[in-house]
Design a protein around this motif. Structure first.
Motif, short mmCIF file in Angstrom:
data_model
loop_
_atom_site.label_atom_id
_atom_site.label_comp_id
_atom_site.label_asym_id
_atom_site.label_seq_id
_atom_site.Cartn_x
_atom_site.Cartn_y
_atom_site.Cartn_z
N SER A 204 65.31 49.52 45.24
CA SER A 204 65.97 50.00 44.03
C SER A 204 66.55 51.37 44.32
O SER A 204 66.19 52.03 45.31
CB SER A 204 64.99 50.09 42.85
N PRO A 205 67.44 51.87 43.47
CA PRO A 205 67.97 53.22 43.67
C PRO A 205 66.89 54.30 43.68
O PRO A 205 67.08 55.37 44.26
CB PRO A 205 68.92 53.39 42.48
N ASP A 206 65.73 54.00 43.06
CA ASP A 206 64.66 55.00 42.99
C ASP A 206 64.08 55.35 44.35
O ASP A 206 63.43 56.39 44.50
CB ASP A 206 63.53 54.50 42.08
N MET A 207 64.27 54.48 45.34
CA MET A 207 63.67 54.76 46.66
C MET A 207 64.50 55.76 47.46
O MET A 207 64.05 56.25 48.49
CB MET A 207 63.51 53.46 47.45
N PHE A 208 65.70 56.08 46.98
CA PHE A 208 66.54 57.06 47.68
C PHE A 208 66.17 58.47 47.22
O PHE A 208 66.80 59.06 46.36
CB PHE A 208 68.02 56.78 47.40
N LYS A 209 65.11 58.99 47.83
CA LYS A 209 64.63 60.33 47.47
C LYS A 209 64.95 61.35 48.55
O LYS A 209 64.70 62.54 48.38
CB LYS A 209 63.13 60.28 47.21
N GLY A 210 65.45 60.87 49.69
CA GLY A 210 65.81 61.77 50.78
C GLY A 210 67.20 62.33 50.60
O GLY A 210 67.85 62.16 49.57
N GLY A 211 67.67 63.01 51.66
CA GLY A 211 68.99 63.62 51.61
C GLY A 211 70.09 62.64 51.94
O GLY A 211 69.93 61.42 51.87
N LYS A 212 71.24 63.16 52.31
CA LYS A 212 72.43 62.36 52.55
C LYS A 212 72.22 61.41 53.72
O LYS A 212 71.83 61.84 54.81
CB LYS A 212 73.62 63.28 52.84
N PRO A 213 72.47 60.10 53.53
CA PRO A 213 72.32 59.14 54.63
C PRO A 213 73.18 59.54 55.83
O PRO A 213 74.33 59.93 55.70
CB PRO A 213 72.80 57.83 54.01
N GLY A 214 72.55 59.45 57.00
CA GLY A 214 73.23 59.80 58.23
C GLY A 214 72.99 61.23 58.67
O GLY A 214 73.24 61.57 59.83
N GLU A 215 72.51 62.07 57.76
CA GLU A 215 72.31 63.48 58.08
C GLU A 215 70.85 63.90 57.93
O GLU A 215 70.30 64.55 58.81
CB GLU A 215 73.20 64.36 57.21
N SER A 216 70.24 63.54 56.82
CA SER A 216 68.88 63.97 56.54
C SER A 216 67.88 62.94 57.07
O SER A 216 68.09 61.73 56.96
CB SER A 216 68.69 64.15 55.03
N PHE A 217 66.77 63.43 57.64
CA PHE A 217 65.74 62.58 58.23
C PHE A 217 64.52 62.51 57.34
O PHE A 217 64.02 63.53 56.87
CB PHE A 217 65.35 63.14 59.60
N GLU A 218 64.03 61.29 57.11
CA GLU A 218 62.72 61.10 56.49
C GLU A 218 62.14 59.80 57.02
O GLU A 218 62.70 58.71 56.80
CB GLU A 218 62.79 61.06 54.97
N TYR A 219 61.02 59.91 57.71
CA TYR A 219 60.38 58.74 58.31
C TYR A 219 59.85 57.84 57.21
O TYR A 219 59.12 58.28 56.32
CB TYR A 219 59.23 59.21 59.21
N ALA A 220 60.22 56.55 57.26
CA ALA A 220 59.80 55.60 56.23
C ALA A 220 59.57 54.23 56.85
O ALA A 220 60.48 53.66 57.47
CB ALA A 220 60.85 55.52 55.12
N ASN A 221 58.39 53.70 56.67
CA ASN A 221 58.06 52.39 57.24
C ASN A 221 58.91 51.27 56.66
O ASN A 221 59.23 50.31 57.35
CB ASN A 221 56.58 52.09 57.04
N ILE A 222 59.29 51.41 55.39
CA ILE A 222 60.06 50.33 54.78
C ILE A 222 61.42 50.15 55.46
O ILE A 222 62.02 49.07 55.40
CB ILE A 222 60.24 50.56 53.27
N ASN A 223 61.91 51.19 56.16
CA ASN A 223 63.16 51.04 56.88
C ASN A 223 63.11 49.84 57.84
O ASN A 223 64.10 49.14 58.01
CB ASN A 223 63.46 52.31 57.68
N TYR A 224 61.95 49.63 58.44
CA TYR A 224 61.86 48.55 59.44
C TYR A 224 61.64 47.19 58.79
O TYR A 224 62.02 46.16 59.36
CB TYR A 224 60.81 48.90 60.49
N GLY A 225 61.08 47.16 57.59
CA GLY A 225 61.08 45.90 56.84
C GLY A 225 62.49 45.51 56.44
O GLY A 225 62.88 44.34 56.50
N ILE A 226 63.29 46.51 56.05
CA ILE A 226 64.70 46.27 55.72
C ILE A 226 65.46 45.82 56.96
O ILE A 226 66.23 44.84 56.92
CB ILE A 226 65.33 47.54 55.12
N ALA A 227 65.23 46.50 58.08
CA ALA A 227 65.94 46.15 59.32
C ALA A 227 65.62 44.73 59.75
O ALA A 227 66.51 43.97 60.16
CB ALA A 227 65.57 47.14 60.42
N ALA A 228 64.34 44.35 59.67
CA ALA A 228 63.95 42.99 60.04
C ALA A 228 64.62 41.96 59.14
O ALA A 228 65.04 40.89 59.61
CB ALA A 228 62.43 42.84 59.99
#
Length: 449
Positions: A204-228
């Motif tokens: 959902s849009p609520d999970m976007f709590k980090g900075g600008k995509p492509g610039e700001s880094f925040e380690y998140a395990n769900i990224n790899y569930g999305i990638a899979a």
């Protein structure tokens, strides 16, 4: 294979798109061949013995590959480690094994097991936690190289949802950004769903709590569930099947996510992970029942779910792409060696400046396109570029590293730790105390101060 490739060279009858796909396949195949040719002598012998049905036996293989060396099985010369369960470190430089210390116990430490202790060896598979992400990353790059997906496509198309950061709606979130933790996405409280669930229920849009995509880094395990999930959508195949085909099998590894695709013989030799709680060793994952079972480990209460009925692209969290790989130290060493064939992943393209992401109390000082990439001046081994990944979960702390400057590899792990954990090494970078101790032991063996 080379004969096959030359006999299938493109002709004028092929469409431009077909020529491109052929060339991408050829490039990926040559990378596989290079990886095999660069394997250590021990790995080549292992594959030969396996092909012969294992008739030599593991002890014979060990004898013929370590004769003339004196690899201690004790922990006496690793000051401060004090292992509670299994432990191990292997270091290789220029294809020569310069350090191997492996010992402790793989099982039988929890009184509830009612079983004798089993030794931990370099061939004991265990849950390697976030080191798993390296296999997922290499699979995604293989699919990109063979033209089956585009790392720079907007993932919203594959997921079927308009996944955009509310504060940056014009910036597409791509698979490349997701794999490198620069998606702007933060982990929800639970980053997986029931086997028969749909990952889209978590998004959902609520999970976007980090900075600008492509610039700001925040380690998140769900990224790899999305990638899979994206990989499954684009190929129509399950994530574990893809990792086996494009990474694990070409490297000759009997390994897999949540035990999927791992032989029963190897699974039975697996290491249980423990934490010491109130003075008692307590199983965290992969106890005797799991090791003696068949089929993959699935999380959640879903008794009617069957893997054969799963529709790829529904739930990429199913087999824990963020941390569920079961592999041994020997397996991790082969993957570490293969990173030499991916110089495109060796650049630290994010360095923490105090404002451009989440450093997690000094743990994240730099990162690359899906791997920890430590520049020489920020490295846990000073002066050396380090490429690889840490792993930490269920009482296990470990790491898998390639050092390009000196053509060296290091793999290390402990499979049981106290709860609460020991104070971490403050760094920078801040890492687990056990990992710092093991890396300290590897440095002189590699000829480093």
């Amino acid at each position: 294979m080379i004969v096959m490739l030359t006999s299938l060279r493109p002709t004028s009858r092929l469409l431009p798109s077909q020529r491109t796909q052929f060339l991408n396949l050829a490039i990926h195949t040559l990378r596989r061949l290079t990886a095999v040719m660069m394997m250590t002598r021990r790995r080549k012998l292992f594959l030969l013995v396996s092909a012969l049905g294992g008739s030599f036996g593991a002890s014979s293989l060990s004898a013929c590959t370590t004769r003339g060396t004196a690899f201690s099985k004790t922990v006496d010369d690793i000051p401060g480690l004090d292992p509670l369960g299994g432990y191990g470190i292997i270091a290789v430089r220029n294809g020569k094994r310069v350090l191997e210390r492996v010992g402790g116990f793989a099982g039988g430490l929890d009184a509830s097991e009612n079983a004798p202790k089993r030794p931990f060896t370099a061939n004991s598979p265990f849950r390697v936690a976030s080191i798993s992400k390296v296999t997922a990353l290499l699979t995604a790059h293989a699919l990109h190289d063979t033209g089956q997906l585009d790392l720079d496509d907007d993932i919203g198309r594959a997921i079927g949802l308009p996944l955009r950061h509310p504060d940056h709606p014009d910036v597409p979130v791509t698979l490349r950004k997701v794999l490198s933790h620069r998606s702007g996405i933060s982990d929800p409280e639970v980053y997986w769903t029931e086997p028969s669930g749909d990952i889209r229920e978590l998004l959902s849009p609520d999970m976007f709590k980090g900075g600008k995509p492509g610039e700001s880094f925040e380690y998140a395990n769900i990224n790899y569930g999305i990638a899979a999930t994206v990989m499954e959508v684009e190929t129509g195949e399950r994530f574990d099947v893809l990792t086996k085909r494009y990474v694990l099998a070409p490297l000759g590894l009997d390994a897999g996510f949540n035990w999927a695709g791992v032989s029963q013989a190897k699974r039975r030799k697996g290491a249980t992970l423990y934490r010491e709680v109130d003075g008692a060793m307590t199983i965290q994952t992969d106890g005797p029942k799991t090791l003696n079972d068949s089929g993959p480990v699935l999380y959640g209460d879903d008794p009617d779910f069957t893997l054969s009925g799963y529709k790829p692209g529904t739930n990429g969290t199913l087999l824990s792409p963020q941390g569920g790989l079961r592999a041994s130290l020997e397996d991790l060493l082969v993957i570490a060696e293969s990173l030499a064939n991916h110089p495109e992943l060796h650049q630290a393209d994010w360095i923490y400046d105090g404002h451009n992401g989440a450093a997690d109390n000094g743990h994240f000082v730099s990162f690359g396109p899906g791997l920890y990439v430590y520049p020489p001046d920020l490295s846990p081994i000073p002066g050396q570029l380090m490429v690889g990944h840490h792993g930490e979960a269920y009482g296990m702390y470990g790491g898998m590293w390639h050092l390009p400057q000196i053509d060296a590899q290091i793999v290390h792990a402990v499979t049981a730790t106290p709860q609460p954990p020991r104070p971490q090494h403050v760094g920078p970078p801040a890492i687990a105390a056990e990992s710092r101790i093991l890396l300290n032991r590897a440095m002189p063996a590699l000829g480093l101060n």
